[in-house]
Scaffold this active site. Structure first.
Site, PDB file in Angstrom:
ATOM      1  N   CYS A   1      44.982  -0.234  48.509  1.00 30.37           N
ATOM      2  CA  CYS A   1      43.954   0.607  47.901  1.00 30.37           C
ATOM      3  C   CYS A   1      43.193   1.459  48.912  1.00 30.37           C
ATOM      4  O   CYS A   1      42.424   2.331  48.528  1.00 30.37           O
ATOM      5  CB  CYS A   1      42.986  -0.257  47.090  1.00 30.37           C
TER       6      CYS A   1
ATOM      7  N   CYS B   1      37.307  -4.761  34.234  1.00 30.36           N
ATOM      8  CA  CYS B   1      38.500  -4.286  34.950  1.00 30.36           C
ATOM      9  C   CYS B   1      38.588  -2.774  34.929  1.00 30.36           C
ATOM     10  O   CYS B   1      38.375  -2.153  33.887  1.00 30.36           O
ATOM     11  CB  CYS B   1      39.768  -4.804  34.278  1.00 30.36           C
TER      12      CYS B   1
ATOM     13  N   LYS C   1      35.958   1.939  37.842  1.00 32.01           N
ATOM     14  CA  LYS C   1      35.815   1.396  36.494  1.00 32.01           C
ATOM     15  C   LYS C   1      35.860   2.482  35.436  1.00 32.01           C
ATOM     16  O   LYS C   1      36.597   2.380  34.473  1.00 32.01           O
ATOM     17  CB  LYS C   1      34.502   0.611  36.410  1.00 32.01           C
TER      18      LYS C   1
ATOM     19  N   HIS D   1      41.588   4.538  38.646  1.00 36.12           N
ATOM     20  CA  HIS D   1      42.034   4.099  39.972  1.00 36.12           C
ATOM     21  C   HIS D   1      43.524   4.338  40.175  1.00 36.12           C
ATOM     22  O   HIS D   1      44.322   3.396  40.202  1.00 36.12           O
ATOM     23  CB  HIS D   1      41.679   2.613  40.131  1.00 36.12           C
TER      24      HIS D   1
END
Lengths: 476, 395
Positions: free
Chosen positions: B92, B215, B337, B341
């Site tokens: 990430c 998530c 969020k 992503h």
């Protein structure tokens, strides 16, 4: 003279009551109140391994010393592929361990024990009898069959019990059988003929002749109990004392445990026996016949017993049982790109991740698991190899609701555990795994747990074995 | 520890596309759109031939698209060849690490002006088969390829944090609400709707204590920035922003091989290196874009980045610390969020947010007098962490 050195029994925690079954199907099996059921992650291999681990730990006998593993079962996951060899992997048996699979009839458990006691090998022999019998749904036999495992270690000078006279009586008479295509045991439904030619008649005849061979009197009877009622008729006919028969309570709550049946009852007989006493052990297999033998109780009987691994029984509903044993098919998962069970990855991982060996850093004492070249804490490069400690305390956990495993159902608790004896600071000394045999509501930080061997998935049609954390179980 | 003090590198263009489940856009479509948005943002315009080299941040290209991933994936759609392109992947941290490495080339004097693109196509396969399903930090023989997923591994840190400090799902839910509020004010965010605390608390459980609303979504997206020497920045931009450098730190990959379950040592170490390189303390930071892959991770990150003391994140949230107008607004873009992503693009998109904030272009989510900002990314479970530092003025 070869003898039994130690023994242990494993019974899975789940119970399907006759009452629960009768909500779905009519009829009951005589005298059976409930039957034991393997969890969704158990099979004869995991049960036999749990019993073996318990009996090997007694007297500190190392699996690395085993000369042979004799595994008897009629419900192996495979027709071609040795169950004994997988148990050998899980225990960390040496490469030259002689793995033999016995089966085809439930008398095989006692046969394997008699074989080991007769062979007189130099090195210890591990004898395993395990079954998870599956009757046709709706057939009365469905709720008289159970699941369990027993393990015996036979050594050149074992002191718990030695072999006396032996009487095999083969018979191809068949009331219960299974062919490769059948997932369930078939049953020939003629109960009066069965009484005439099958279990009851063969058991009575075998006991009569075995007693004559043994010179008349024995102190205990460890016989194959198909249900809780049959022995009383046989005992009356032979004028034997019913209080000498072991295992009647167990069969009432667990059912007929097949290849483990007589071995469990023998273990119970050895438990309370005095040196010098004689136990008549007898086992039956449909389509195979009977085998009977006398076990002369030795000095070590009371001391040699390993804890019987019996969890607090948990009642399950019929639908849960159906999912556990595969009557209700679980939705399949997509095949992985590369399976671990038939691949170099599995072979490389065996010594550490399957037979559970860890490394202790010589410089700083950190427990490193699984294998690595540089110590997690100090980057040291020299280690002592140790068996991985199997008990620990939960440091943190969570509950998987979106679960990509099968047949486990959500939520699945997953715990990160600090192993007993490991340093609490630093990077090492911890193992993470799914939990089993526990209520997700009860999981807490600080809970005591132990590693148990379980099935951890099926890939390309082969079962993969691994370990899970189970709340520690008291002796029973 | 990096040996250098702050770099002399400027960002003169920054652009991205709105993240989301972009079924109609291919990998190339997204990359070209982000690139063109970036070109448009250069105040005085830029001759594309000034771009001497490029860095492409893409994480999963070859796992999802089943193709070889190289710089060619930028060279081809942008017709960037024959110029040099380096493909970067660092979980990430990918996008941020692409910026960091591109900046090193400028600082080293190898190039003057370079392009950085972060691009990720995750939704050409069902979302559960991409990031959520990926495992690897438990022992393969017992687990893989199923079982230990990202929500599980991050969730365990929340469990331990609750136990140690009395934080709760309520604090996680407050973060979800905050980030959705910011997302509703960000034209690039996937989720543009606010949510309530009740909706967050009652959302379906994924991996207790992580629920669906905790998530980040699985999304597609792309973002691009143009870097140049600080002393050339005003040839291209009226209001460039500056990249001072960053700190990168690592920790074990396998979750049981962690020294703590209540914080991430790699975040602490990366922040220390970054703050030192830029010559700042947390008091100097106007705003931060952090890695809220799961709301509990944002909560723990407040402590590890030094915004509040270890164990005090719950209190800091309740006191309004990370909110607009609070002590240090966090994730004004909507965070992972609400914004999304797409792994390789995220770090670059965070830089785009700081670009808009420093230039006063952030609209309703504008942080007053934004001067110094950080971005924080976490790969694996605290396995690799990168903290980049940006500011309004050259150092």
């Amino acid at each position: 003279m070869p003898g039994i050195e130690s023994y242990s029994v494993y019974v899975p925690r789940y119970r399907l009551s006759a009452e629960e079954v009768s909500k779905v199907w009519r009829g009951t099996a005589t005298g059976i109140k409930s039957r034991s059921v393997t969890g969704c992650d158990e099979d004869v291999i995991t049960m036999a391994t749990e019993a073996a681990l318990a009996t090997l730990s007694k007297d500190g006998l190392d699996a690395g010393q085993l000369g042979a593993i004799f595994m008897a079962t009629t419900s192996s996951p495979y027709f071609v592929k040795s169950a004994a060899a997988v148990v050998a992997d899980l225990l960390g048996a040496p490469k030259d361990c002689w793995t033999v699979d016995f089966g085809s009839g439930t008398q095989a458990g006692l046969s394997a024990l008699v074989m080991a006691l007769s062979l007189g090998l130099d090195r210890p022999v591990l004898v395993l009898g395990a079954d998870a019998l599956r009757g046709q749904p709706g057939d009365p036999a469905e709720f008289s069959f159970g699941a369990a495992a027993a393990a015996y270690v036979v050594t050149a000078d074992g002191s718990a019990g030695q072999l006396g006279s032996v009487l095999p009586q083969y018979s191809s008479y068949t009331s219960i059988w299974r062919t490769p295509e059948q997932p369930f045991l078939a049953r020939y439904d003629d109960q009066r003929f069965d009484r005439h030619a099958g279990y009851a008649a063969q058991t009575e005849r075998a006991l009569r002749h075995a007693l004559e061979l043994a010179g008349g009197k024995v102190d205990k009877l460890a016989i194959h109990l198909a249900d809780a009622q049959q022995p009383s008729g046989i005992l009356r006919a032979l004028k034997l004392d019913p209080t000498h028969v072991t295992g009647v309570d167990l069969v009432r709550s667990c059912g007929d445990t097949g290849s483990a049946n007589t071995l469990i009852n023998l273990a119970l007989a050895l438990d309370g026996a005095q040196p010098g006493q004689r136990i008549l052990a007898q086992s039956y297999g449909s389509g195979a016949g009977t085998i009977s033998c006398v076990i002369n109780v030795g000095e070590g009987a009371a001391r040699r017993r390993a804890p019987t691994v019996l969890a607090e029984p948990v009642e399950i509903s019929y639908d849960t049982y159906a999912k556990f044993v595969g009557i209700l098919p679980i939705k399949g998962l997509p095949e992985p790109a590369s399976p671990y069970v038939a691949a170099p990855g599995w072979e490389r991982a065996k010594h550490h991740e399957i037979a559970l060996h860890a490394q202790i850093c010589k410089k700083c004492g950190c427990l490193n698991f699984p294998f690595r070249y540089y110590c997690l804490d100090c980057r040291g490069e020299t280690f002592d190899e140790v068996p991985l400690p199997r008990k620990g305390t939960i440091l943190t956990y969570n509950l998987q609701y979106v679960v990509s495993v099968a047949p486990e159902e959500a939520p699945v608790p997953i715990a990160n555990v600090l192993l007993d004896g490991a340093k609490s600071e630093g990077y090492g000394g911890k193992v993470a795994a799914m939990m089993t045999d526990c209520d997700p509501e009860n999981v807490k930080i600080g809970m005591r747990v132990e590693l148990v061997p379980r099935r951890s998935g099926v890939e390309v049609g082969l079962v993969k074995y691994g370990y899970k954390w189970r709340p520690t179980v008291e002796d029973k | 520890m990096a040996q250098k003090k702050a770099l002399s590198v400027a960002i003169v263009g920054a652009g991205m596309i709105r993240f989301g489940e972009l079924f109609d856009q291919s990998y190339d479509d997204m990359m070209v759109a982000a690139y063109r948005a970036c070109l448009k943002s250069v105040d005085k315009g830029i001759d594309e031939n000034d771009l001497q080299a490029a860095w492409l941040g893409t994480c999963n290209g070859s796992m999802i698209r089943h193709e070889i991933v190289t710089g060619g994936m930028l060279a081809e759609p942008l017709r960037f060849f024959p110029r040099p392109i380096t493909r970067v992947e660092n979980a990430c941290c990918t996008g941020s690490d692409a910026i960091r490495n591109a900046a090193f080339s400028i600082e080293a004097g190898v190039y003057d002006t370079v392009l950085v693109i972060g691009c990720e196509k995750m939704r050409d396969i069902p979302s559960r088969d991409s990031l959520i399903q990926q495992t690897g930090v438990m022992f393969h023989q017992w687990w893989a390829p199923r079982g230990a997923t990202a929500p599980n591994r991050f969730g365990q840190f929340a469990t331990a944090h609750f136990h140690a400090f009395g934080t709760s799902r309520k604090h996680m839910a407050m973060i979800a609400v905050k980030n959705h509020k910011f997302g509703s004010m960000n034209h690039y965010a996937y989720f543009r709707k606010e949510i309530t605390l009740e909706e967050a608390l009652n959302s379906p459980m994924v991996s207790w204590p992580v629920s669906l609303m905790d998530c980040c979504p699985t999304t597609d997206g792309a973002a691009a920035v143009i870097l140049t020497r600080a002393d050339r920045a005003h040839e291209y931009s009226n209001h460039p922003i500056y990249y001072y450098g960053g700190g990168l730190a690592t920790d074990p990959l396998i979750t049981p091989w962690k020294s703590s379950f209540i914080g991430h040592p790699a975040t602490v170490a990366a922040a220390k290196e970054a703050y030192q390189m830029a010559g700042i303390t947390t008091k100097d930071i106007s705003l931060a874009e952090v890695h809220d892959c799961f709301t509990c991770n944002e909560m723990i990150t407040y402590e590890d980045l030094g915004f509040c003391e270890k164990g005090k994140a719950g209190t800091w949230i309740e006191e309004g610390g990370p909110f607009l107008g609070g002590q240090l607004p966090v994730n004004t873009s909507g965070g992972l969020k609400a914004k999304g992503h797409p792994v390789g693009a995220t770090g670059v998109a965070q830089a785009v947010e700081l670009w808009e904030q420093f230039r006063g272009e952030a609209g309703e989510r504008q942080v007053k007098d934004a001067n110094i900002g950080i971005t924080h990314n976490m790969g694996g479970i605290g396995t690799i962490v990168l903290v980049n530092v940006y500011g309004n003025e050259p150092r």
